[in-house]
Structures are given as C-alpha cells and as structure tokens.
Design a protein around this motif. Structure first.
Motif, mmCIF file in Angstrom:
data_model
loop_
_atom_site.group_PDB
_atom_site.id
_atom_site.type_symbol
_atom_site.label_atom_id
_atom_site.label_comp_id
_atom_site.label_asym_id
_atom_site.label_seq_id
_atom_site.Cartn_x
_atom_site.Cartn_y
_atom_site.Cartn_z
ATOM 1 N N LYS A 27 42.077 45.000 32.563
ATOM 2 C CA LYS A 27 41.766 45.107 33.983
ATOM 3 C C LYS A 27 42.386 43.956 34.780
ATOM 4 O O LYS A 27 42.405 42.810 34.339
ATOM 5 N N VAL A 28 42.879 44.280 35.968
ATOM 6 C CA VAL A 28 43.418 43.272 36.875
ATOM 7 C C VAL A 28 42.247 42.488 37.468
ATOM 8 O O VAL A 28 41.287 43.071 37.989
ATOM 9 N N ILE A 29 42.318 41.157 37.382
ATOM 10 C CA ILE A 29 41.263 40.295 37.919
ATOM 11 C C ILE A 29 41.610 39.830 39.328
ATOM 12 O O ILE A 29 40.767 39.831 40.226
ATOM 13 N N SER A 30 42.851 39.423 39.528
ATOM 14 C CA SER A 30 43.270 38.938 40.845
ATOM 15 C C SER A 30 44.771 39.125 41.021
ATOM 16 O O SER A 30 45.517 39.212 40.042
ATOM 17 N N VAL A 31 45.181 39.193 42.282
ATOM 18 C CA VAL A 31 46.596 39.342 42.633
ATOM 19 C C VAL A 31 46.878 38.421 43.815
ATOM 20 O O VAL A 31 46.077 38.339 44.748
ATOM 21 N N ARG A 32 48.010 37.739 43.773
ATOM 22 C CA ARG A 32 48.396 36.894 44.908
ATOM 23 C C ARG A 32 49.876 37.108 45.227
ATOM 24 O O ARG A 32 50.721 37.005 44.342
ATOM 25 N N HIS A 33 50.164 37.423 46.475
ATOM 26 C CA HIS A 33 51.544 37.631 46.922
ATOM 27 C C HIS A 33 52.033 36.366 47.617
ATOM 28 O O HIS A 33 51.427 35.900 48.580
ATOM 29 N N TYR A 34 53.139 35.816 47.126
ATOM 30 C CA TYR A 34 53.680 34.573 47.672
ATOM 31 C C TYR A 34 54.726 34.846 48.753
ATOM 32 O O TYR A 34 54.760 34.173 49.777
ATOM 33 N N THR A 35 55.606 35.799 48.493
ATOM 34 C CA THR A 35 56.640 36.185 49.452
ATOM 35 C C THR A 35 56.831 37.689 49.338
ATOM 36 O O THR A 35 56.130 38.362 48.579
ATOM 37 N N ASP A 36 57.797 38.222 50.058
ATOM 38 C CA ASP A 36 58.120 39.651 49.941
ATOM 39 C C ASP A 36 58.739 39.967 48.581
ATOM 40 O O ASP A 36 58.907 41.136 48.235
ATOM 41 N N PHE A 37 59.073 38.929 47.809
ATOM 42 C CA PHE A 37 59.768 39.151 46.546
ATOM 43 C C PHE A 37 59.016 38.626 45.326
ATOM 44 O O PHE A 37 59.415 38.896 44.206
ATOM 45 N N LEU A 38 57.930 37.866 45.538
ATOM 46 C CA LEU A 38 57.242 37.234 44.418
ATOM 47 C C LEU A 38 55.734 37.414 44.500
ATOM 48 O O LEU A 38 55.145 37.303 45.579
ATOM 49 N N PHE A 39 55.104 37.662 43.361
ATOM 50 C CA PHE A 39 53.644 37.717 43.306
ATOM 51 C C PHE A 39 53.182 37.337 41.904
ATOM 52 O O PHE A 39 53.940 37.379 40.938
ATOM 53 N N SER A 40 51.926 36.955 41.801
ATOM 54 C CA SER A 40 51.320 36.650 40.508
ATOM 55 C C SER A 40 50.059 37.481 40.355
ATOM 56 O O SER A 40 49.471 37.931 41.344
ATOM 57 N N PHE A 41 49.648 37.693 39.122
ATOM 58 C CA PHE A 41 48.408 38.421 38.880
ATOM 59 C C PHE A 41 47.799 37.967 37.565
ATOM 60 O O PHE A 41 48.486 37.459 36.677
ATOM 61 N N ARG A 42 46.487 38.131 37.481
ATOM 62 C CA ARG A 42 45.752 37.774 36.276
ATOM 63 C C ARG A 42 45.008 39.007 35.767
ATOM 64 O O ARG A 42 44.480 39.790 36.566
ATOM 65 N N ILE A 43 44.980 39.166 34.454
ATOM 66 C CA ILE A 43 44.287 40.294 33.842
ATOM 67 C C ILE A 43 43.343 39.782 32.761
ATOM 68 O O ILE A 43 43.427 38.621 32.338
ATOM 69 N N THR A 44 42.441 40.642 32.334
ATOM 70 C CA THR A 44 41.535 40.276 31.251
ATOM 71 C C THR A 44 42.338 40.080 29.964
ATOM 72 O O THR A 44 43.427 40.645 29.794
ATOM 73 N N ARG A 45 41.800 39.281 29.082
ATOM 74 C CA ARG A 45 42.477 39.007 27.809
ATOM 75 C C ARG A 45 41.700 39.641 26.659
ATOM 76 O O ARG A 45 40.499 39.377 26.508
ATOM 77 N N PRO A 46 42.350 40.463 25.842
ATOM 78 C CA PRO A 46 41.660 41.054 24.696
ATOM 79 C C PRO A 46 41.174 39.952 23.752
ATOM 80 O O PRO A 46 41.879 38.960 23.530
ATOM 81 N N GLN A 47 40.007 40.091 23.211
ATOM 82 C CA GLN A 47 39.456 39.067 22.319
ATOM 83 C C GLN A 47 40.349 38.823 21.105
ATOM 84 O O GLN A 47 40.413 37.711 20.590
ATOM 85 N N SER A 48 41.041 39.863 20.664
ATOM 86 C CA SER A 48 41.860 39.746 19.462
ATOM 87 C C SER A 48 43.274 39.229 19.732
ATOM 88 O O SER A 48 44.030 38.958 18.802
ATOM 89 N N PHE A 49 43.637 39.052 21.014
ATOM 90 C CA PHE A 49 45.017 38.697 21.352
ATOM 91 C C PHE A 49 45.275 37.197 21.190
ATOM 92 O O PHE A 49 44.584 36.372 21.769
ATOM 93 N N ARG A 50 46.266 36.869 20.386
ATOM 94 C CA ARG A 50 46.661 35.484 20.167
ATOM 95 C C ARG A 50 48.136 35.328 20.539
ATOM 96 O O ARG A 50 48.941 36.210 20.269
ATOM 97 N N PHE A 51 48.481 34.195 21.130
ATOM 98 C CA PHE A 51 49.887 33.938 21.435
ATOM 99 C C PHE A 51 50.125 32.439 21.487
ATOM 100 O O PHE A 51 49.187 31.653 21.615
ATOM 101 N N ARG A 52 51.394 32.061 21.364
ATOM 102 C CA ARG A 52 51.780 30.664 21.516
ATOM 103 C C ARG A 52 52.230 30.455 22.952
ATOM 104 O O ARG A 52 52.947 31.283 23.503
ATOM 105 N N SER A 53 51.839 29.342 23.556
ATOM 106 C CA SER A 53 52.268 29.056 24.925
ATOM 107 C C SER A 53 53.796 29.125 25.000
ATOM 108 O O SER A 53 54.496 28.556 24.162
ATOM 109 N N GLY A 54 54.290 29.852 26.029
ATOM 110 C CA GLY A 54 55.727 30.030 26.200
ATOM 111 C C GLY A 54 56.232 31.393 25.770
ATOM 112 O O GLY A 54 57.375 31.756 26.071
#
Length: 275
Positions: A27-54
C-alpha cells in the motif's frame, strides 16, 4: 446519474487483475511531488523483505493482466520499516505515466528479490566514499547515507548531486539537512558527511556538470580534499548514462578499478533505470 454514482459504477466495472506469483502487493503510504518531473513515494514494507542499502527492486502497478515492471532503487535504508522511492515522471512512459498518479491507499506491486551493484560489499576497504549522482540517481545514495554501516566502513562520505534546475535538488538538500538530526546516525555523520549539489541550467551556489568539476579539480578544491586516490577513495556512480560513462573514465584515469559483488574493487556503477 450523479457524478458520485458514476464514479462508483466505473470503479465497480474496473477489472481486478490477479497479483502475479512472486510479487508483493503493498500500500502507498505517502506521495510528494517536487516538480513537474520528480516525485517520491513511500509504501509498506513486507515483513519478509530484506535488502542491502543501495540495491534496487522491480516495481509495477496492478493495472494490467501482465503489469509493466521497472527497476527502482530503494531510497530508504535497510533498517527502515517503510520503503521509499524517488522517481521521474514520463508522460508516455509505460509505467511512470500511471505511477505518477498514485495516492495514499493505492496498491503498488513489488517483486520479492532486490539486487544491484551500489552496495558496500562491492567495494574494497577505503577511507573516503564518493557517491556521485545526477537526477533520480541520488536514490540509492539516499539509502546508503542513512545507513550506520556506511560510517562504520568509511571515515568520510561525500554525496554529489547534479540537476538541471534548482528545484530538482530539493530532495537531496532535505535529506542532507535532516541527516544530523537523525536519531540513529545523527552523531555518526557530524563532520564526516559532505553534500555537494550543483545546478547546470539555473543560478545556484554551485553550478556546472560534475564531470567538468572533477576534471578541473574544482570539486576537490571546494571540499578541501585531494583528487581521487585508489589507495584511499572509493566511488559509486549513478545517474544519466552520459554522466556514468564520463565519470567512469575519469576515475579509471585516476587509477581506480571497477568492482562488483563477485569481485570488489575501488568503484562501482549502476545501470538500472526507470522508463
């Protein structure tokens, strides 16, 4: 028929596509539009999902029987309970033309496996880490700059971010500004993290392409640091293909060798992009 009734009818008539195997529906938690060309968004993280930063992951939308997936670097650090992404907007992009319209509560699809070369494990030990980015190429570094392990492995961390317009630098500026107040790594980064932002098409505190600033030596002069040294410096590069090619040539000229997960060395690049 009223507009509300028409919307309900349209929603009821919209096809419900099955979630493909091996895919998380988040699920999408939040969305932020910076310009007409850029935006960021945050979503929920599955409990089982692991990753290395980068690392990056493939994401898509549940809007077709065979949804389009594209590679997106995870901008949040590996310890974060949510997943953050930083994206361009492409009017006719197979994915981003729809992705840019998401809102809180919507569903985003994400494949279960993350990967990528912009990880600390792909570099040999060094004293100074350079993270060189243009545009949304800052995303994997947004993850790494907020990870305590980065500061355990390097004495100094330098993030460079180059964009055409000043407004496009906002995402990185806010990250850098908030870093010292971060309860997890705030004390770690003081006096050790350096943010070097430049604009190429508008007046700004610093202007110019990062390749020109490296080649002329102005980057090192501004920061009060010596040029790239393979005995000390480690470099990560992410952004436009032209920038990657040119900076890669410059660091190789300085004597640094390209590394990978299988064979760590002095610098790494990322070639995974959204549409």
């Amino acid at each position: 028929m009223t507009q509300a009734a028409r919307q309900e009818t349209d929603a009821a008539a919209a096809p419900e596509f099955p979630i493909p195997a091996g895919v998380h529906a988040e699920k999408v938690i939040s969305v932020r539009h910076y310009t007409d060309f850029l935006f960021s968004f945050r979503i929920t993280r599955p409990q089982s999902f692991r990753f290395r930063s980068g690392e990056f992951v493939m994401i898509g939308l549940p809007n077709a029987a065979k949804p389009v997936f594209r590679a997106y670097s995870i901008a949040s650090p590996s310890w974060d309970e949510e997943l953050e992404f930083f994206s361009i907007k492409v009017p006719d992009g197979p994915l981003t033309q729809h992705l840019q319209k998401i809102k809180p509560g919507d569903t985003v699809l994400m494949r279960q496996k993350s990967t990528g070369t912009l990880v600390l494990d792909a570099l040999t030990p060094g004293k100074r880490l350079w993270m060189i980015s243009t545009g949304t190429g800052i995303a994997p570094f947004a993850s790494l700059m907020r990870d305590p392990e980065t500061y355990e492995k390097f004495d100094e961390v330098i993030l460079t971010h180059t964009c055409r317009e000043v407004a496009e630098l906002t995402y990185g500026e806010e990250l850098a500004r908030n870093l010292v107040e971060d309860p997890l790594i705030g004390e770690l980064v003081q006096g050790r993290f350096f943010h070097y932002a430049t604009a190429t098409r508008e007046p700004y505190a610093r202007t110019g392409r990062i390749t020109a600033l490296i080649e002329s030596g102005k980057l090192f002069e501004d920061l009060g640091m010596p040029p790239f040294d393979p005995a000390i410096d480690r470099v990560m590069i992410c952004g436009s293909m032209d920038m990657i090619r040119d900076v890669k040539a410059l660091v190789e000229k300085a004597g640094l060798k390209e590394g990978s997960n299988a064979a760590p060395a002095e610098f790494v690049v990322e070639r995974a992009f959204v549409d």
